[in-house]
Design a protein around this motif. Structure first.
Motif, PDB file in Angstrom:
ATOM      1  N   ASP A 258       0.833  -1.219   0.000  1.00  0.00           N
ATOM      2  CA  ASP A 258       0.000   0.000   0.000  1.00  0.00           C
ATOM      3  C   ASP A 258       0.860   1.258   0.000  1.00  0.00           C
ATOM      4  O   ASP A 258       0.595   2.209  -0.734  1.00  0.00           O
ATOM      5  CB  ASP A 258      -0.935   0.028   1.224  1.00  0.00           C
ATOM      6  N   SER A 259       1.897   1.266   0.849  1.00  0.00           N
ATOM      7  CA  SER A 259       2.737   2.462   0.873  1.00  0.00           C
ATOM      8  C   SER A 259       3.596   2.534  -0.390  1.00  0.00           C
ATOM      9  O   SER A 259       3.885   3.627  -0.877  1.00  0.00           O
ATOM     10  CB  SER A 259       3.581   2.542   2.146  1.00  0.00           C
ATOM     11  N   GLN A 261       2.546   1.751  -3.352  1.00  0.00           N
ATOM     12  CA  GLN A 261       1.654   2.388  -4.320  1.00  0.00           C
ATOM     13  C   GLN A 261       1.553   3.892  -4.075  1.00  0.00           C
ATOM     14  O   GLN A 261       1.579   4.695  -5.019  1.00  0.00           O
ATOM     15  CB  GLN A 261       0.252   1.757  -4.241  1.00  0.00           C
ATOM     16  N   LYS A 262       1.504   4.256  -2.795  1.00  0.00           N
ATOM     17  CA  LYS A 262       1.419   5.679  -2.419  1.00  0.00           C
ATOM     18  C   LYS A 262       2.638   6.447  -2.935  1.00  0.00           C
ATOM     19  O   LYS A 262       2.511   7.533  -3.509  1.00  0.00           O
ATOM     20  CB  LYS A 262       1.317   5.793  -0.889  1.00  0.00           C
TER      21      LYS A 262
END
Length: 581
Positions: A258-259, A261-262
């Motif tokens: 997730d991070s 992708q961020k």
């Protein structure tokens, strides 16, 4: 690059000494190493050079690729799980060629005598500079496992490798074994040496335990020929599990899709026209990440030591990500050229170049540096402990001969019924007839937690330890694989089914020929404890004692398990003596 006459004659002399017939089919005359071997024409406007997992090998070495690299689940028979002839066929590499020797274990000792050693920072420096001369603004990426793996790195507290990396011209780095020097030392190097030299240390997935703040920069933005390129770091996600947690007590790791992708999205929003990840995940983890995270043009991977000649193209929801892995021990240099137009990569060209030290002259300044940094330790490094009549190598899913020597030594010196040695993938190779020096022993054992142990274990505990490591290696979901190979065993025979589920992979365990009794207690020797405060003689002292006593190592009996449930035609295994069905 053309060989000069001295280098050419040197290669002929090596081949002649090994009893090879030097007719028109010999290594050079037969065109196995064309004179333009290192000519890589530039393509496009963005160039990234990549090496990884050199494991502190500053000098040329031998390094044999595995004959067992099994893929399970969807990874079966796909890169990187191809060995020997299967790999040659997949990439159209000619058997007997220089590339065939670099990328496979085939005819290793014979081919090694023709082509010579690989790696060495002085030779790598020459190649890096040659490629950079044609590629304005090219960046050199270091995938980590750089500061660990040699005696001099251990004894200089990593300083020899920190300085060597700076002299090599590294621009961006991400870590794994670096953490075993302790968080304070890593931070000291990053804030002092790297800051001064302009090296960016990036790791999006290392955050503080308390508030989840970034410990290091998650990524860095560079401009090359007017093109903005973002390089995001991905440290080894399982560092506090695979290595001692107490060495990095305040840091949290993990995969953190997730991070990732961020940060990819943020870099794109800030104008990045190309986004790449410098990763120490291991190739199977990178392949899965590439399918889940969008917007990454390429992943430059490490950790699993896979020399993969061409990138794997992975489709995801928004396009394709190229996944590469650049081998280990300074043996390869990846060269990725992108043509970037507008906001995207239009085309690419990739070569994974084997670094043959006979074919690349040593860079004089790097050579002088290496001699200087080794000088105080030469007599210690060169102590001859024994001669090996056997071929000593480590890499492979199950016991290598070097590991066999280590477990045999532990059982002998400690008086144990059985022994465990970690399934480390680092460690150089020794050809038959070579001296086992202290340096070569340290190549297999140089870590900051080298204590040896002797533990009373029940048969049940022995089985559960082996099952746990086996799941780590063969879990069908790459996100549950923590890298490394199967724990090396001494005194224990067993059968393994990589495709079974946890707790059911290992059967027919025997110690001294008798079935292992779950309730019985056995004396088990081991080393490299991840727990804090374990006392014990360093592993290299134990093995050195054994070697000095033996003087000659010959007839090593390789304790390989019988493998079931994979079929005889699995392309991840070849020339295996332990039995396959």
């Amino acid at each position: 690059m053309h060989m000069n006459r001295r280098e050419f004659l040197q290669l002929l002399a090596v081949a002649a000494a090994s009893g090879m017939a030097l007719d028109s089919k010999s290594a050079l005359a037969g065109g196995k190493v064309p004179s333009n071997f290192y000519d890589v024409p530039r393509h496009g406007n963005v160039s990234l050079l990549h090496f990884t997992d050199c494991h502190a090998q500053l000098q040329p070495i031998w390094f044999r690729e595995p004959n067992v690299n099994l893929g399970v689940g969807s990874a079966l028979g796909k890169p990187p799980h191809l060995v020997g002839q299967y790999l040659l066929k997949q990439y159209g590499i000619k058997p007997g060629s220089a590339e065939a020797h670099a990328f496979t274990y085939l005819d290793f000792t014979e081919a090694a005598k023709v082509y010579g050693k690989v790696g060495g920072f002085a030779h790598l420096k020459t190649l890096v500079d040659k490629l950079r001369a044609q590629r304005p603004g090219a960046l050199l990426l270091d995938g980590g496992d750089t500061w660990q793996g040699s005696a001099t790195s251990l004894w200089t507290d990593a300083q020899d490798m920190v300085d060597a990396g700076i002299k090599l011209g590294v621009n961006v780095m991400t870590p794994h074994w670096e953490a075993t020097f302790g968080a304070d030392r890593v931070v000291e190097i990053v804030n002092k040496d790297f800051k001064k030299a302009g090296v960016d240390f990036v790791a999006q997935n290392i955050v503080t335990n308390d508030f989840g703040d970034q410990v290091f920069k998650p990524y860095v933005m560079k401009e090359m020929n007017g093109v903005k390129v973002a390089i995001i770091g991905q440290a080894f996600p399982y560092t506090p599990i695979a290595n001692p947690r107490y060495m990095v007590p305040d840091w949290s790791f993990g995969i953190r899709d997730d991070s990732m992708q961020k940060w990819v999205d943020e870099a794109r929003a800030k104008g990045a026209q190309a986004v790449v990840v410098l990763s120490h995940n291991g190739m199977d983890v990178d392949l899965k990440m590439a399918s889940r995270v969008t917007g990454i043009d390429a992943i430059f991977g490490g950790h699993t030591h896979d020399g993969v000649p061409q990138p794997v193209q992975v489709k995801n929801a928004k396009g394709i990500t190229l996944v590469t892995n650049a081998g280990s021990n300074g043996k390869f240099l990846g060269v990725m050229d992108f043509e970037v137009k507008g906001k995207r990569v239009m085309s690419y060209k990739y070569r994974l170049l084997p670094v043959f030290s006979n074919l690349l002259p040593a860079d004089p300044a790097m050579d002088a540096y290496i001699k200087k940094v080794r000088a105080p330790y030469e007599s210690k490094l060169n102590e001859k402990l024994a001669v090996s009549d056997d071929f000593l190598y480590r890499r492979g899913n199950f016991n290598g001969t070097w590991d066999q020597l280590i477990v045999d030594a532990m059982m002998d010196v400690k008086g144990a019924d059985a022994a465990f040695s970690p399934g480390f993938r680092w460690g150089t190779t020794l050809l038959p007839g070579e001296d086992i020096t202290m340096e070569r022993l340290m190549d297999q054992t140089a870590i900051t937690y080298p204590q040896t142990t002797l533990t009373n274990m029940t048969g049940e505990t022995i089985k559960s330890v082996m099952e746990d490591v086996c799941d780590n290696l063969f879990n069908a979901d790459p996100y549950y694989q923590q890298g490394g190979d199967m724990v090396r065993v001494g005194g224990i025979e067993y059968t393994v089914n990589p495709n079974a589920t946890i707790g059911k992979r290992i059967t027919d365990m025997r110690i001294k020929g008798k079935p292992v009794d779950a309730g019985k207690t056995y004396k088990v020797a081991g080393w490299a404890p991840v727990g804090e405060g374990v006392a014990g003689e360093p592993i290299w002292e134990v093995v050195a004692t054994y070697l000095r006593d033996k003087k000659v190592i010959k007839g090593l009996k390789l304790n390989e398990p019988k493998i079931i449930g994979i079929g005889k035609s699995n392309p991840g295994i070849a020339d295996y003596k332990g039995g396959i069905s």
